[in-house]
Design a protein around this motif. Structure first.
Motif, mmCIF file in Angstrom:
data_model
loop_
_atom_site.group_PDB
_atom_site.id
_atom_site.type_symbol
_atom_site.label_atom_id
_atom_site.label_comp_id
_atom_site.label_asym_id
_atom_site.label_seq_id
_atom_site.Cartn_x
_atom_site.Cartn_y
_atom_site.Cartn_z
ATOM 1 N N SER A 262 0.830 -1.199 0.000
ATOM 2 C CA SER A 262 0.000 0.000 0.000
ATOM 3 C C SER A 262 0.868 1.254 0.000
ATOM 4 C CB SER A 262 -0.918 0.012 1.225
ATOM 5 O OG SER A 262 -0.160 0.264 2.401
ATOM 6 N N GLU A 263 0.230 2.412 -0.194
ATOM 7 C CA GLU A 263 0.956 3.677 -0.151
ATOM 8 C C GLU A 263 1.579 3.929 1.216
ATOM 9 O OE1 GLU A 263 -1.556 6.813 -1.452
ATOM 10 O OE2 GLU A 263 -1.655 6.114 -3.540
ATOM 11 N N SER A 264 0.971 3.361 2.259
ATOM 12 C CA SER A 264 1.512 3.528 3.614
ATOM 13 C C SER A 264 2.598 2.508 3.935
ATOM 14 C CB SER A 264 0.391 3.437 4.649
ATOM 15 O OG SER A 264 -0.247 2.169 4.585
ATOM 16 N N GLY A 265 2.870 1.589 2.975
ATOM 17 C CA GLY A 265 3.978 0.658 3.144
ATOM 18 C C GLY A 265 3.650 -0.664 3.791
ATOM 19 N N ILE A 266 2.367 -1.015 3.900
ATOM 20 C CA ILE A 266 2.022 -2.310 4.482
ATOM 21 C C ILE A 266 1.677 -3.306 3.379
ATOM 22 C CG2 ILE A 266 1.176 -1.221 6.593
ATOM 23 C CD1 ILE A 266 -1.676 -2.022 5.656
ATOM 24 N N ASN A 267 1.819 -4.595 3.706
ATOM 25 C CA ASN A 267 1.459 -5.660 2.775
ATOM 26 C C ASN A 267 -0.062 -5.799 2.717
ATOM 27 O OD1 ASN A 267 4.154 -7.183 2.068
ATOM 28 N ND2 ASN A 267 4.230 -6.736 4.252
ATOM 29 N N VAL A 268 -0.588 -5.781 1.502
ATOM 30 C CA VAL A 268 -2.032 -5.866 1.296
ATOM 31 C C VAL A 268 -2.334 -7.077 0.418
ATOM 32 C CG1 VAL A 268 -4.054 -4.722 0.323
ATOM 33 C CG2 VAL A 268 -2.321 -3.372 1.515
ATOM 34 N N ALA A 269 -3.331 -7.870 0.815
ATOM 35 C CA ALA A 269 -3.745 -9.038 0.035
ATOM 36 C C ALA A 269 -5.239 -8.935 -0.265
ATOM 37 C CB ALA A 269 -3.442 -10.323 0.793
ATOM 38 N N LYS A 270 -5.582 -9.092 -1.562
ATOM 39 C CA LYS A 270 -6.974 -9.002 -1.984
ATOM 40 C C LYS A 270 -7.348 -10.238 -2.789
ATOM 41 C CE LYS A 270 -6.958 -3.928 -2.206
ATOM 42 N NZ LYS A 270 -7.219 -2.734 -3.059
ATOM 43 N N VAL A 271 -8.618 -10.641 -2.669
ATOM 44 C CA VAL A 271 -9.086 -11.880 -3.285
ATOM 45 C C VAL A 271 -10.125 -11.559 -4.350
ATOM 46 C CG1 VAL A 271 -10.120 -14.140 -2.863
ATOM 47 C CG2 VAL A 271 -8.685 -13.072 -1.099
ATOM 48 N N TYR A 272 -9.954 -12.168 -5.527
ATOM 49 C CA TYR A 272 -10.843 -11.936 -6.664
ATOM 50 C C TYR A 272 -11.408 -13.259 -7.176
ATOM 51 C CZ TYR A 272 -8.598 -7.324 -7.100
ATOM 52 O OH TYR A 272 -8.118 -6.063 -6.865
ATOM 53 N N ARG A 273 -12.644 -13.207 -7.658
ATOM 54 C CA ARG A 273 -13.199 -14.280 -8.488
ATOM 55 C C ARG A 273 -13.469 -13.667 -9.847
ATOM 56 N NH1 ARG A 273 -17.825 -15.875 -5.904
ATOM 57 N NH2 ARG A 273 -19.043 -14.327 -7.081
ATOM 58 N N ASN A 274 -12.737 -14.127 -10.850
ATOM 59 C CA ASN A 274 -12.806 -13.536 -12.178
ATOM 60 C C ASN A 274 -12.495 -12.039 -12.070
ATOM 61 O OD1 ASN A 274 -13.560 -16.110 -13.201
ATOM 62 N ND2 ASN A 274 -15.680 -15.722 -12.613
ATOM 63 N N THR A 275 -13.424 -11.176 -12.419
ATOM 64 C CA THR A 275 -13.168 -9.728 -12.349
ATOM 65 C C THR A 275 -13.722 -9.085 -11.081
ATOM 66 O OG1 THR A 275 -15.208 -9.223 -13.562
ATOM 67 C CG2 THR A 275 -13.206 -9.550 -14.868
ATOM 68 N N GLN A 276 -14.293 -9.894 -10.184
ATOM 69 C CA GLN A 276 -14.946 -9.355 -8.986
ATOM 70 C C GLN A 276 -14.016 -9.399 -7.784
ATOM 71 O OE1 GLN A 276 -18.284 -11.667 -7.658
ATOM 72 N NE2 GLN A 276 -18.883 -10.190 -6.071
ATOM 73 N N LEU A 277 -13.837 -8.265 -7.118
ATOM 74 C CA LEU A 277 -13.121 -8.238 -5.850
ATOM 75 C C LEU A 277 -14.035 -8.797 -4.775
ATOM 76 C CD1 LEU A 277 -10.790 -7.384 -3.965
ATOM 77 C CD2 LEU A 277 -11.856 -5.110 -3.850
ATOM 78 N N LEU A 278 -13.652 -9.899 -4.165
ATOM 79 C CA LEU A 278 -14.475 -10.543 -3.148
ATOM 80 C C LEU A 278 -14.257 -9.945 -1.770
ATOM 81 C CD1 LEU A 278 -14.150 -14.314 -4.189
ATOM 82 C CD2 LEU A 278 -16.011 -12.717 -4.705
ATOM 83 N N TYR A 279 -13.007 -9.832 -1.365
ATOM 84 C CA TYR A 279 -12.701 -9.279 -0.042
ATOM 85 C C TYR A 279 -11.207 -9.029 0.070
ATOM 86 C CZ TYR A 279 -12.334 -14.390 0.456
ATOM 87 O OH TYR A 279 -12.067 -15.718 0.247
ATOM 88 N N GLU A 280 -10.858 -8.288 1.098
ATOM 89 C CA GLU A 280 -9.467 -7.982 1.393
ATOM 90 C C GLU A 280 -9.079 -8.692 2.674
ATOM 91 O OE1 GLU A 280 -6.801 -4.006 2.379
ATOM 92 O OE2 GLU A 280 -8.516 -3.852 1.010
ATOM 93 N N LEU A 281 -7.891 -9.311 2.683
ATOM 94 C CA LEU A 281 -7.439 -10.016 3.885
ATOM 95 C C LEU A 281 -6.930 -9.043 4.939
ATOM 96 C CD1 LEU A 281 -5.528 -13.062 2.350
ATOM 97 C CD2 LEU A 281 -7.973 -12.786 2.783
ATOM 98 N N SER A 282 -6.452 -7.888 4.512
ATOM 99 C CA SER A 282 -5.918 -6.907 5.442
ATOM 100 C C SER A 282 -7.069 -6.121 6.074
ATOM 101 C CB SER A 282 -4.988 -5.933 4.715
ATOM 102 O OG SER A 282 -4.096 -6.636 3.879
ATOM 103 N N THR A 283 -7.120 -6.090 7.404
ATOM 104 C CA THR A 283 -8.142 -5.315 8.111
ATOM 105 C C THR A 283 -7.486 -4.524 9.233
ATOM 106 O OG1 THR A 283 -8.620 -7.181 9.590
ATOM 107 C CG2 THR A 283 -9.975 -6.979 7.611
ATOM 108 N N HIS A 284 -8.070 -3.379 9.536
ATOM 109 C CA HIS A 284 -7.591 -2.540 10.640
ATOM 110 C C HIS A 284 -6.106 -2.199 10.489
ATOM 111 C CE1 HIS A 284 -11.437 -3.478 12.444
ATOM 112 N NE2 HIS A 284 -11.144 -4.758 12.470
ATOM 113 N N GLY A 285 -5.687 -1.976 9.243
ATOM 114 C CA GLY A 285 -4.310 -1.570 9.013
ATOM 115 C C GLY A 285 -3.277 -2.667 9.202
ATOM 116 N N GLN A 286 -3.713 -3.933 9.268
ATOM 117 C CA GLN A 286 -2.767 -5.039 9.426
ATOM 118 C C GLN A 286 -1.980 -5.263 8.140
ATOM 119 O OE1 GLN A 286 -5.805 -7.940 10.404
ATOM 120 N NE2 GLN A 286 -4.968 -8.167 12.460
ATOM 121 N N SER A 287 -0.745 -5.697 8.297
ATOM 122 C CA SER A 287 0.081 -6.092 7.162
ATOM 123 C C SER A 287 -0.085 -7.591 6.957
ATOM 124 C CB SER A 287 1.547 -5.737 7.429
ATOM 125 O OG SER A 287 2.342 -5.994 6.293
#
Length: 340
Positions: A262-287
């Motif tokens: 991310s722009e703030s320098g943390i590791n971000v993981a996001k999950v997609y099905r085809n072209t749809q963003l399902l959810y993000e694994l990072s919450t509350h600023g977690q890396s």
């Protein structure tokens, strides 16, 4: 999974480091699937060299290298046998490509800095181990079948084999060569996308090769991609540059988990099905760093590590719901998940 199967696994691999459950008191009606994780324990920080390779079966931690520094990178199970690929340190910072079958270690290479297994697969009694070995600081890609070297490619930087599958007795490999997504069939290597790109998943059905990974679009974004043979059949720009994209397929649906910063320098993981963003694994600023994605019984499982000041919380997300597998105090980092 029945009680006697758990006990057989524990006996095969030796003593347990720690257990969230007592292996002698596991419920007899515990059902499959069986979850296998490869990784390592560490003393202070997950990035330190001082680490001990471990295999986690369900929630029992099994020492693979109790007396020597080692890392377990990838795991595969077939029948009652469990195979783990990784590396073991020798002198200095040098490592040897190694794999463990039911806890017994085998060496596949000499020692050099950063030598390691990168993928492992087993079928019909054959063991396939991919790895990277360094000569004169240059990486060479290798595949060993039952200990015999079959693939020797190299030696350009940003090259490596990420995935193995076998179809009709032949092996297929996916990865990166000179920073470009590539596939190997036998001793032939083909580039399937311009650099920078990488293939991290490969599947063969009815003779058709399906490969998944990512490719660069422009300076601002990469795209999740699917190739059939050498032809691109799917591309979805995800709006960021990535360190890698892990992928799998379920029926007609493609699933991806992206790792980026991310722009703030943390590791971000996001999950997609085809072209749809399902959810993000990072919450509350977690890396969060995603390590593995797989689908079992139509559930999407993602293994990752929540990172904080050198500590790790290995976590399994099931359809987006997280479950901590260990605490920060356990000092465990997990690299790969296999579900049997």
């Amino acid at each position: 999974m029945k009680l006697n199967k758990i006990l057989v696994i524990a006996i095969l691999f030796g003593s347990l480091v720690s257990c969230k459950k007592d292996a002698n008191n596991i419920d007899d009606d515990l059902k499959e699937p069986i979850f296998y994780y490869a990784g390592y324990s560490f003393t202070n920080k997950y990035s330190e060299r001082d680490r001990k390779a471990v295999l986690v079966v369900q929630d029992s931690v099994i020492k693979l290298s109790p007396s020597q520094s080692a890392d377990a990178k990838t795991v595969h199970a077939q029948g009652k046998d469990v195979y783990v690929g990784g590396s073991q340190y020798t002198e200095g910072n040098k490592t040897r490509v190694a794999y463990w079958k039911n806890g017994t270690i085998e060496y596949l290479s000499g020692a050099a800095q950063n030598n390691t297994a990168t993928a492992i697969y087993a079928e019909n009694g054959n063991i396939y181990v991919a790895g990277t070995v360094y000569q004169d600081n240059r990486p060479y890609q290798r595949l060993w079948v039952n200990g015999e070297q079959k693939v020797n490619s190299g030696a350009l930087q940003f090259s490596g084999i990420c995935a193995i599958t076998v179809y009709d007795g032949a092996y297929y490999l996916a990865g990166q060569f000179a920073q470009a997504a590539s596939i190997w069939y036998g001793t032939t290597m083909q580039t399937i996308n311009n650099a920078p790109s990488e293939a991290t998943f490969i599947h063969v059905e009815n003779g058709e090769v399906l490969t998944m990974g990512y490719g660069n679009v422009d300076r601002n974004t990469d795209a999740a991609k699917v190739w059939k043979g050498t032809d691109e059949i799917f591309s979805h720009a995800i709006g960021a540059r990535v360190s890698n994209i892990l992928a799998t397929v379920n029926g007609n649906d493609y699933y991806f988990v992206t790792n980026s910063i991310s722009e703030s320098g943390i590791n971000v993981a996001k999950v997609y099905r085809n072209t749809q963003l399902l959810y993000e694994l990072s919450t509350h600023g977690q890396s969060v760093r995603a390590m593995s994605i797989t689908i079992s019984n139509n559930k999407v499982y993602i293994l990752g590590n929540i990172l904080n000041a050198g500590k790790s919380i290995p976590t399994l997300w099931t359809d987006g719901t997280p479950k901590a597998l260990f605490t920060e105090q356990d000092n465990i980092y997990l690299n790969h998940l296999y579900i049997q």
